[in-house]
Design a protein around this motif. Structure first.
Motif, PDB file in Angstrom:
ATOM      1  N   THR A 174      -8.046  16.812  14.456  1.00  0.00           N
ATOM      2  CA  THR A 174      -9.426  17.305  14.458  1.00  0.00           C
ATOM      3  C   THR A 174     -10.391  16.191  14.828  1.00  0.00           C
ATOM      4  OG1 THR A 174      -8.908  18.941  12.759  1.00  0.00           O
ATOM      5  CG2 THR A 174     -11.227  18.376  13.054  1.00  0.00           C
ATOM      6  N   ALA A 175     -10.179  15.004  14.249  1.00  0.00           N
ATOM      7  CA  ALA A 175     -11.047  13.864  14.525  1.00  0.00           C
ATOM      8  C   ALA A 175     -10.991  13.471  15.998  1.00  0.00           C
ATOM      9  CB  ALA A 175     -10.654  12.681  13.647  1.00  0.00           C
ATOM     10  N   ARG A 176      -9.802  13.494  16.580  1.00  0.00           N
ATOM     11  CA  ARG A 176      -9.662  13.130  17.996  1.00  0.00           C
ATOM     12  C   ARG A 176     -10.379  14.133  18.889  1.00  0.00           C
ATOM     13  NH1 ARG A 176      -6.209   9.097  19.149  1.00  0.00           N
ATOM     14  NH2 ARG A 176      -4.999   8.290  17.383  1.00  0.00           N
ATOM     15  N   LEU A 201      -5.839   7.167  11.990  1.00  0.00           N
ATOM     16  CA  LEU A 201      -4.391   6.989  11.866  1.00  0.00           C
ATOM     17  C   LEU A 201      -3.678   8.304  12.130  1.00  0.00           C
ATOM     18  CD1 LEU A 201      -4.187   4.744   8.658  1.00  0.00           C
ATOM     19  CD2 LEU A 201      -4.075   4.012  11.050  1.00  0.00           C
ATOM     20  N   ARG A 202      -2.550   8.231  12.801  1.00  0.00           N
ATOM     21  CA  ARG A 202      -1.807   9.442  13.171  1.00  0.00           C
ATOM     22  C   ARG A 202      -1.326  10.222  11.955  1.00  0.00           C
ATOM     23  NH1 ARG A 202      -2.379  10.973  18.563  1.00  0.00           N
ATOM     24  NH2 ARG A 202      -2.474   9.093  19.856  1.00  0.00           N
ATOM     25  N   ASN A 203      -1.089   9.507  10.825  1.00  0.00           N
ATOM     26  CA  ASN A 203      -0.566  10.205   9.653  1.00  0.00           C
ATOM     27  C   ASN A 203      -1.665  10.866   8.812  1.00  0.00           C
ATOM     28  OD1 ASN A 203      -1.796   8.080   8.340  1.00  0.00           O
ATOM     29  ND2 ASN A 203       0.012   7.417   7.211  1.00  0.00           N
ATOM     30  N   HIS A 204      -2.931  10.698   9.217  1.00  0.00           N
ATOM     31  CA  HIS A 204      -4.016  11.367   8.505  1.00  0.00           C
ATOM     32  C   HIS A 204      -4.020  12.841   8.904  1.00  0.00           C
ATOM     33  CE1 HIS A 204      -8.066  12.448   7.151  1.00  0.00           C
ATOM     34  NE2 HIS A 204      -8.057  11.345   6.427  1.00  0.00           N
ATOM     35  N   LYS A 205      -4.084  13.726   7.920  1.00  0.00           N
ATOM     36  CA  LYS A 205      -3.919  15.151   8.192  1.00  0.00           C
ATOM     37  C   LYS A 205      -4.946  15.707   9.163  1.00  0.00           C
ATOM     38  CE  LYS A 205      -1.109  17.032   4.592  1.00  0.00           C
ATOM     39  NZ  LYS A 205      -0.878  18.226   3.752  1.00  0.00           N
ATOM     40  N   THR A 254       0.850  -1.205   0.000  1.00  0.00           N
ATOM     41  CA  THR A 254       0.000   0.000   0.000  1.00  0.00           C
ATOM     42  C   THR A 254       0.879   1.246   0.000  1.00  0.00           C
ATOM     43  OG1 THR A 254      -0.151  -0.026   2.422  1.00  0.00           O
ATOM     44  CG2 THR A 254      -1.888  -1.143   1.182  1.00  0.00           C
ATOM     45  N   GLU A 255       0.497   2.184  -0.844  1.00  0.00           N
ATOM     46  CA  GLU A 255       1.229   3.449  -0.922  1.00  0.00           C
ATOM     47  C   GLU A 255       0.728   4.432   0.125  1.00  0.00           C
ATOM     48  OE1 GLU A 255       2.828   5.529  -4.733  1.00  0.00           O
ATOM     49  OE2 GLU A 255       0.754   6.209  -4.459  1.00  0.00           O
ATOM     50  N   HIS A 256      -0.601   4.411   0.342  1.00  0.00           N
ATOM     51  CA  HIS A 256      -1.168   5.317   1.331  1.00  0.00           C
ATOM     52  C   HIS A 256      -2.483   4.736   1.856  1.00  0.00           C
ATOM     53  CE1 HIS A 256      -0.913   9.414   3.075  1.00  0.00           C
ATOM     54  NE2 HIS A 256      -2.205   9.220   3.287  1.00  0.00           N
ATOM     55  N   VAL A 257      -2.755   5.014   3.126  1.00  0.00           N
ATOM     56  CA  VAL A 257      -4.038   4.632   3.736  1.00  0.00           C
ATOM     57  C   VAL A 257      -4.649   5.887   4.339  1.00  0.00           C
ATOM     58  CG1 VAL A 257      -5.196   3.186   5.439  1.00  0.00           C
ATOM     59  CG2 VAL A 257      -3.153   2.330   4.281  1.00  0.00           C
ATOM     60  N   TRP A 258      -5.887   6.178   3.932  1.00  0.00           N
ATOM     61  CA  TRP A 258      -6.599   7.332   4.475  1.00  0.00           C
ATOM     62  C   TRP A 258      -7.639   6.845   5.472  1.00  0.00           C
ATOM     63  CZ3 TRP A 258      -5.246   6.821  -0.634  1.00  0.00           C
ATOM     64  CH2 TRP A 258      -4.463   7.848  -1.186  1.00  0.00           C
ATOM     65  N   TYR A 259      -7.425   7.166   6.737  1.00  0.00           N
ATOM     66  CA  TYR A 259      -8.396   6.841   7.792  1.00  0.00           C
ATOM     67  C   TYR A 259      -8.177   7.833   8.927  1.00  0.00           C
ATOM     68  CZ  TYR A 259     -11.254   4.381  11.171  1.00  0.00           C
ATOM     69  OH  TYR A 259     -12.229   4.079  12.090  1.00  0.00           O
ATOM     70  N   PRO A 260      -9.222   8.529   9.379  1.00  0.00           N
ATOM     71  CA  PRO A 260      -9.044   9.591  10.377  1.00  0.00           C
ATOM     72  C   PRO A 260      -8.430   9.125  11.687  1.00  0.00           C
ATOM     73  CG  PRO A 260     -11.207   9.741   9.358  1.00  0.00           C
ATOM     74  CD  PRO A 260     -10.615   8.440   8.896  1.00  0.00           C
TER      75      PRO A 260
END
Length: 391
Positions: free
Chosen positions: A296-298, A288-292, A280-286
């Protein structure tokens, strides 16, 4: 003939198209009161107006969303149409503003119906590198002065989390109404009305129903004037859900919180698993710490979860290699993870992003997963086997 008393814990399915009234005086009274557009009238007249089975389901959604009223419609798009149309004032209508990262059906509705057929002027607020610049939003609101701002708490398919509280406060400071599509977050994660949103909508087809076997939409609010206008609009346009679908939705809502909590848990575990894969090149999930928008989600969701959608992309040295890996993955899981153009189903389903969103998200290796509430061991085994097949 005597009538037996049937003791049931459920509201019956009232399939009546019209309801019996006993005399001319009662009919006159019923139609006279109809001008008040009450959510639950003393005398029902016609099922396009209101139906007691539908009202019972609406009251369950009011409990979930913490709203003073809710109105069901036959689809999520019917709910969208009802909500935005309350702010149509003919030639005096100021522009309507929408976040650009919203459901594709809503974007098509804006172009094909609002712009082309109704002549409504609309503006879009674009995200910047998968996050929202609220300073820029404030500048645009001040410049455009829209009737309302419409946004999704969690965007589709990049899962950008909007700072809903800050957005609503910004709009209120400028006299701009807010309509929030809360489908992805659900009231389990966040309740926009608690923070001053004017209207909240859901595609109830998704998590409220959660079984992929009916379509429904719902509008929720606290303002009684907006409720009266929404009752009238739904009645005259005919956006009423059927009593049979309302009955089934009412039974499915009972398990909503159990289902969605499990889906959020599965999604978090799956996102972490995919993030560890070299394919996987990228995983988008709020979550995950690497999600921009993870901070905000936390802050917004306060540990209640991060939603049940996961988007990821395959790595590859070329576009063709990414597309090949995507297609091999889909063919490997297709018997257990079906390709279905919806979300919120009991079992995990998927959609390849490029064929649906085209140039907006052209990466051919991207896949959007709607994570179900099946045992995670079952889901992870399916995904692991597929990744092994590719490698």
């Amino acid at each position: 003939m005597s009538r037996k008393v049937i003791k049931s814990t459920r509201v019956p399915v009232y399939r009546d198209s019209g309801f019996r009234l006993d005399n001319a005086s009662e009919m006159a009274d019923a139609f006279g009161r109809e001008a008040a557009n009450l959510r639950d009238p003393d005398n029902y007249i016609y099922s396009r107006y209101r139906n007691p089975t539908v009202v019972a389901a609406e009251e369950e959604i009011m409990k979930l969303e913490g709203s003073r009223w809710s109105l069901l419609a036959q689809s999520g798009m019917a709910a969208v149409d009802t909500a935005v149309s309350l702010f149509h004032k003919g030639s005096e209508t100021r522009p309507w503003m929408f976040f650009a990262d919203i459901y594709g059906g809503t974007l098509s509705y804006i172009t094909s119906i609002l712009n082309s057929r109704r002549g409504v002027k609309t503006e879009k607020f674009e995200s910047t590198d998968n996050e929202y610049d609220l300073d820029r939003l404030g500048h645009l609101l001040k410049k455009i002065r829209p009737e309302f701002l419409y946004f999704e708490v969690i965007s589709n398919p990049m899962l950008i989390v909007a700072d809903g509280e800050a957005v609503i406060n910004l709009c209120r400071s400028m006299g701009v109404k807010t309509i929030v599509d809360n489908t992805f977050a659900t009231p389990l994660l966040w309740k926009p009305l608690d923070y001053g949103a004017d209207l909240v909508i859901h595609s109830a087809t998704k998590y409220f129903s959660g079984h992929g076997n009916l379509t429904a939409g719902v509008i929720c609010g606290n303002d009684e004037k907006l409720m009266s206008e929404a009752v009238s609009y739904r009645k005259l346009v005919g956006h009423m859900i059927s009593p049979d679908d309302a009955y089934r939705l009412n039974t499915q809502i009972l398990s909503f919180s159990l289902r969605f909590r499990q889906q959020c848990s599965n999604a978090m575990l799956l996102a972490e698993m995919l993030e560890r894969s070299p394919l996987t090149e990228h995983v988008w999930y709020p979550g995950l710490r690497n999600h921009k928008t993870n901070p905000t989600a936390r802050r917004l969701f306060e540990g209640r979860g991060f939603g049940a959608m996961v988007t990821f992309s395959f790595s590859g040295s070329s576009i063709e290699e990414k597309r090949t890996r995507r297609d091999k993955f889909i063919s490997s899981v297709i018997d257990r993870i079906h390709l279905v153009p919806t979300l919120g189903d009991p079992h995990t389903i998927l959609m390849p992003v490029e064929p649906v969103w085209g140039d907006r998200y052209p990466d051919p290796g991207m896949i959007r997963l709607s994570v179900g509430f099946e045992p995670f061991e079952e889901l992870s085994a399916t995904i692991s086997e597929a990744l092994d097949t590719i490698s």
